[in-house]
Design a protein around this motif. Structure first.
Motif, PDB file in Angstrom:
ATOM      1  N   GLY A 271       0.827  -1.200   0.000  1.00 13.69           N
ATOM      2  CA  GLY A 271       0.000   0.000   0.000  1.00 13.69           C
ATOM      3  C   GLY A 271       0.860   1.247   0.000  1.00 13.69           C
ATOM      4  O   GLY A 271       2.075   1.190  -0.115  1.00 13.69           O
ATOM      5  N   PRO A 272       0.236   2.398   0.154  1.00 12.99           N
ATOM      6  CA  PRO A 272       0.989   3.651   0.142  1.00 12.99           C
ATOM      7  C   PRO A 272       1.977   3.692   1.300  1.00 12.99           C
ATOM      8  O   PRO A 272       1.708   3.167   2.376  1.00 12.99           O
ATOM      9  CB  PRO A 272      -0.104   4.718   0.307  1.00 12.99           C
ATOM     10  N   ARG A 273       3.123   4.318   1.059  1.00 17.62           N
ATOM     11  CA  ARG A 273       4.151   4.365   2.088  1.00 17.62           C
ATOM     12  C   ARG A 273       3.794   5.411   3.144  1.00 17.62           C
ATOM     13  O   ARG A 273       4.473   6.419   3.315  1.00 17.62           O
ATOM     14  CB  ARG A 273       5.499   4.677   1.454  1.00 17.62           C
ATOM     15  N   SER A 274       2.718   5.151   3.860  1.00 12.67           N
ATOM     16  CA  SER A 274       2.207   6.142   4.805  1.00 12.67           C
ATOM     17  C   SER A 274       3.146   6.342   5.979  1.00 12.67           C
ATOM     18  O   SER A 274       3.103   7.382   6.634  1.00 12.67           O
ATOM     19  CB  SER A 274       0.813   5.728   5.298  1.00 12.67           C
ATOM     20  N   ALA A 275       3.995   5.357   6.286  1.00 11.16           N
ATOM     21  CA  ALA A 275       4.924   5.488   7.404  1.00 11.16           C
ATOM     22  C   ALA A 275       6.260   6.074   6.982  1.00 11.16           C
ATOM     23  O   ALA A 275       7.139   6.247   7.822  1.00 11.16           O
ATOM     24  CB  ALA A 275       5.139   4.127   8.057  1.00 11.16           C
ATOM     25  N   GLU A 276       6.436   6.365   5.699  1.00  7.16           N
ATOM     26  CA  GLU A 276       7.718   6.874   5.205  1.00  7.16           C
ATOM     27  C   GLU A 276       8.143   8.110   5.991  1.00  7.16           C
ATOM     28  O   GLU A 276       7.356   9.016   6.241  1.00  7.16           O
ATOM     29  CB  GLU A 276       7.615   7.203   3.718  1.00  7.16           C
ATOM     30  N   ASN A 277       9.420   8.106   6.420  1.00  8.58           N
ATOM     31  CA  ASN A 277      10.046   9.182   7.193  1.00  8.58           C
ATOM     32  C   ASN A 277       9.576   9.256   8.642  1.00  8.58           C
ATOM     33  O   ASN A 277       9.972  10.184   9.366  1.00  8.58           O
ATOM     34  CB  ASN A 277       9.843  10.541   6.505  1.00  8.58           C
ATOM     35  N   THR A 278       8.761   8.307   9.076  1.00 13.15           N
ATOM     36  CA  THR A 278       8.413   8.232  10.496  1.00 13.15           C
ATOM     37  C   THR A 278       9.658   7.874  11.304  1.00 13.15           C
ATOM     38  O   THR A 278      10.481   7.060  10.884  1.00 13.15           O
ATOM     39  CB  THR A 278       7.318   7.173  10.725  1.00 13.15           C
ATOM     40  N   THR A 279       9.796   8.471  12.473  1.00 12.29           N
ATOM     41  CA  THR A 279      10.912   8.181  13.376  1.00 12.29           C
ATOM     42  C   THR A 279      10.408   7.313  14.526  1.00 12.29           C
ATOM     43  O   THR A 279       9.332   7.571  15.074  1.00 12.29           O
ATOM     44  CB  THR A 279      11.515   9.477  13.934  1.00 12.29           C
ATOM     45  N   MET A 280      11.184   6.311  14.896  1.00 10.96           N
ATOM     46  CA  MET A 280      10.813   5.424  16.002  1.00 10.96           C
ATOM     47  C   MET A 280      12.001   5.233  16.938  1.00 10.96           C
ATOM     48  O   MET A 280      13.145   5.113  16.494  1.00 10.96           O
ATOM     49  CB  MET A 280      10.351   4.062  15.463  1.00 10.96           C
ATOM     50  N   VAL A 281      11.707   5.193  18.220  1.00 12.37           N
ATOM     51  CA  VAL A 281      12.722   4.870  19.223  1.00 12.37           C
ATOM     52  C   VAL A 281      12.677   3.375  19.481  1.00 12.37           C
ATOM     53  O   VAL A 281      11.644   2.833  19.897  1.00 12.37           O
ATOM     54  CB  VAL A 281      12.465   5.636  20.541  1.00 12.37           C
ATOM     55  N   PHE A 282      13.789   2.686  19.202  1.00  4.93           N
ATOM     56  CA  PHE A 282      13.838   1.240  19.453  1.00  4.93           C
ATOM     57  C   PHE A 282      15.297   0.800  19.494  1.00  4.93           C
ATOM     58  O   PHE A 282      16.215   1.630  19.496  1.00  4.93           O
ATOM     59  CB  PHE A 282      13.054   0.479  18.369  1.00  4.93           C
ATOM     60  N   THR A 283      15.516  -0.498  19.532  1.00  5.09           N
ATOM     61  CA  THR A 283      16.870  -1.039  19.552  1.00  5.09           C
ATOM     62  C   THR A 283      17.396  -1.213  18.131  1.00  5.09           C
ATOM     63  O   THR A 283      16.649  -1.147  17.160  1.00  5.09           O
ATOM     64  CB  THR A 283      16.902  -2.397  20.270  1.00  5.09           C
ATOM     65  N   GLN A 284      18.687  -1.487  18.024  1.00  3.08           N
ATOM     66  CA  GLN A 284      19.323  -1.631  16.721  1.00  3.08           C
ATOM     67  C   GLN A 284      18.827  -2.838  15.934  1.00  3.08           C
ATOM     68  O   GLN A 284      19.031  -2.892  14.719  1.00  3.08           O
ATOM     69  CB  GLN A 284      20.835  -1.760  16.882  1.00  3.08           C
ATOM     70  N   THR A 285      18.180  -3.791  16.586  1.00  6.00           N
ATOM     71  CA  THR A 285      17.825  -5.027  15.891  1.00  6.00           C
ATOM     72  C   THR A 285      16.900  -4.799  14.703  1.00  6.00           C
ATOM     73  O   THR A 285      16.910  -5.584  13.756  1.00  6.00           O
ATOM     74  CB  THR A 285      17.152  -6.027  16.853  1.00  6.00           C
ATOM     75  N   MET A 286      16.106  -3.728  14.732  1.00  9.97           N
ATOM     76  CA  MET A 286      15.204  -3.459  13.613  1.00  9.97           C
ATOM     77  C   MET A 286      15.940  -2.919  12.386  1.00  9.97           C
ATOM     78  O   MET A 286      15.371  -2.850  11.310  1.00  9.97           O
ATOM     79  CB  MET A 286      14.130  -2.461  14.035  1.00  9.97           C
ATOM     80  N   ALA A 287      17.193  -2.498  12.575  1.00  7.47           N
ATOM     81  CA  ALA A 287      17.978  -1.969  11.451  1.00  7.47           C
ATOM     82  C   ALA A 287      19.382  -2.568  11.489  1.00  7.47           C
ATOM     83  O   ALA A 287      20.371  -1.895  11.240  1.00  7.47           O
ATOM     84  CB  ALA A 287      18.039  -0.450  11.527  1.00  7.47           C
ATOM     85  N   ILE A 288      19.455  -3.850  11.781  1.00  8.68           N
ATOM     86  CA  ILE A 288      20.748  -4.488  12.015  1.00  8.68           C
ATOM     87  C   ILE A 288      21.613  -4.515  10.759  1.00  8.68           C
ATOM     88  O   ILE A 288      22.843  -4.602  10.849  1.00  8.68           O
ATOM     89  CB  ILE A 288      20.545  -5.914  12.594  1.00  8.68           C
ATOM     90  N   ASP A 289      21.006  -4.419   9.588  1.00  6.89           N
ATOM     91  CA  ASP A 289      21.783  -4.351   8.353  1.00  6.89           C
ATOM     92  C   ASP A 289      22.695  -3.128   8.324  1.00  6.89           C
ATOM     93  O   ASP A 289      23.714  -3.125   7.624  1.00  6.89           O
ATOM     94  CB  ASP A 289      20.856  -4.283   7.129  1.00  6.89           C
ATOM     95  N   ASP A 290      22.333  -2.094   9.061  1.00  2.00           N
ATOM     96  CA  ASP A 290      23.102  -0.853   9.061  1.00  2.00           C
ATOM     97  C   ASP A 290      24.215  -0.844  10.114  1.00  2.00           C
ATOM     98  O   ASP A 290      24.934   0.145  10.230  1.00  2.00           O
ATOM     99  CB  ASP A 290      22.175   0.332   9.332  1.00  2.00           C
TER     100      ASP A 290
END
Length: 393
Positions: A271-290
């Motif tokens: 669907g539409p990228r409605s969450a695009e550019n949303t900021t979230m506070v969490f641990t690194q595991t959600m972006a571990i590729d980075d």
């Protein structure tokens, strides 16, 4: 300081479990069966089924890894999983069964705040160490009244501080808040109100939704009329996704922030990228590729991510907390055995209370005064880009 993004090192698959445990000696029931039994009270149906099933998958994968590693000597770890249906009464029945079973060495509870809070007296009275994955502070505080209850996951105070710090950097002036009408949502209102006031940022309006609501559009429309600078969404992942869609439909052009409880699937769906550019506070595991695997702990997190996605075809943010809960119990058993003691329930409780490890979720430390183990340093800012979560910056 935000972590630096990088490609995944080519030899990650060689990373193996770092924990090495001595063989364990349990009571008579465990000696007869050769099993170490952990009860799991999870939301496998009802309002929080998505996160409950993610917890179940993570628990089962972690138990399998522990057993294959031989970390517990000749004994095997086993789960007894019960569905509480996101119902406090059903959960109370499950906890009653677990605490009455002498073979149960520890209990892990899921995301239901009210379930975990109501269980505190029972697990204290029956002296069964319990780790809850529910976010409300009241789950594990005050520690003097929660001697056998521990909590693993983001804390409202830490999340609020991280969000407001970034809002200050962005020079936000007016903020609106969508939150659940439960223990954690109410705690969010209190902590954010205090943090925003200290930063001289105005909280212009709040709207509450029930944890079981499947339509949040009316509440969202009320928040953005007239437009605030920023909308903070303090809800579980499913409702946060709905809120993003409603904000997009309302043509909201300001900043959107998610609290850590909104961490769900790695990919943000079709669907539409409605969450695009949303900021979230969490641990690194959600972006571990980075993340660059510069330490054994970071390499282990990458390997966990790979193992989970290879097994289940995707990743769910909170899976690392469930795996860390298992590891905390296993570590306590190993420490007791290594010290020549018998790892009974009281011993496990005492050792959980002094746990200190760099886990899959980040640095974890329990103390007699603080039974909520995830440290603020575990949190970072993530941003939705290209339909998935990435490290901000």
């Amino acid at each position: 300081m935000r972590p630096i993004r990088s490609a995944i090192p080519a030899l990650l698959a060689s990373v193996i479990m770092a924990t090495s445990l001595a063989g364990c000696q349990f009571g008579d029931a465990e000696q007869e069966t050769g099993e170490i039994l952990i009860g799991a009270d999870l939301e496998l149906s009802g309002a929080a089924a998505q996160v409950g099933k993610a917890y179940q998958r993570a628990l089962e994968l972690k138990v399998e890894q522990v057993n294959k590693s031989g970390a517990l000597g000749g004994r095997k770890l086993r789960l007894d999983v019960r569905d509480n249906r996101f119902d406090q009464k059903v959960s109370e029945s499950n906890i009653g069964d677990f605490t009455s079973n002498p073979a149960i060495s520890a209990i892990i509870m899921g995301s239901c705040n009210e379930c975990a809070i109501s269980a505190a007296k029972t697990v204290n009275d029956k002296r069964v160490p319990t780790i809850a994955l529910a976010p409300a502070s009241e789950v594990a505080a005050p520690a003097t009244d929660r001697r056998y209850m521990f909590k693993l996951g983001p804390n409202a105070q830490d999340n609020a501080a991280a969000i407001v710090s970034e809002l200050t950097t962005r020079e936000a002036k007016q903020v609106a808040l969508l939150h659940t009408d439960d223990k954690y949502g109410q705690e969010g209102v209190q902590t954010l109100t205090a943090e925003l006031a200290k930063a001289d940022i105005e909280l212009i309006r709040t709207r509450a939704v029930q944890p079981t609501d499947t339509d949040v559009s009316q509440a969202v429309r009320a928040l953005v009329t007239p437009d605030p600078d920023t909308v903070i969404v303090w809800t579980p992942a499913e409702q946060a996704t709905l809120a993003s869609a409603s904000l997009a439909q309302a043509d909201f052009a300001g900043d959107v922030f998610f609290d850590g409880v909104a961490a769900g699937e790695l990919f943000l769906g079709s669907g539409p990228r409605s969450a695009e550019n949303t900021t979230m506070v969490f641990t690194q595991t959600m972006a571990i590729d980075d993340v660059i695997a510069t330490t054994p702990a970071k390499a282990a997190r990458k390997q966990w991510f790979l193992d989970y996605t290879a097994r289940f075809g995707g990743y769910y943010g909170y899976s690392s907390f469930a795996a860390d809960a298992v590891q905390l119990v296993v570590d306590a058993v190993g420490r007791a055995s290594g010290n020549g003691g018998a790892p009974n329930r009281d011993t496990i409780r005492g050792l959980l209370e002094t746990s200190e490890t760099d886990g899959l979720s980040g640095p974890i430390r329990m103390t007699p005064e603080n039974h909520s183990g995830l440290m603020p340093q575990a949190l970072t800012l993530l941003v939705a880009r290209g339909g998935r979560w990435r490290l901000a910056g």
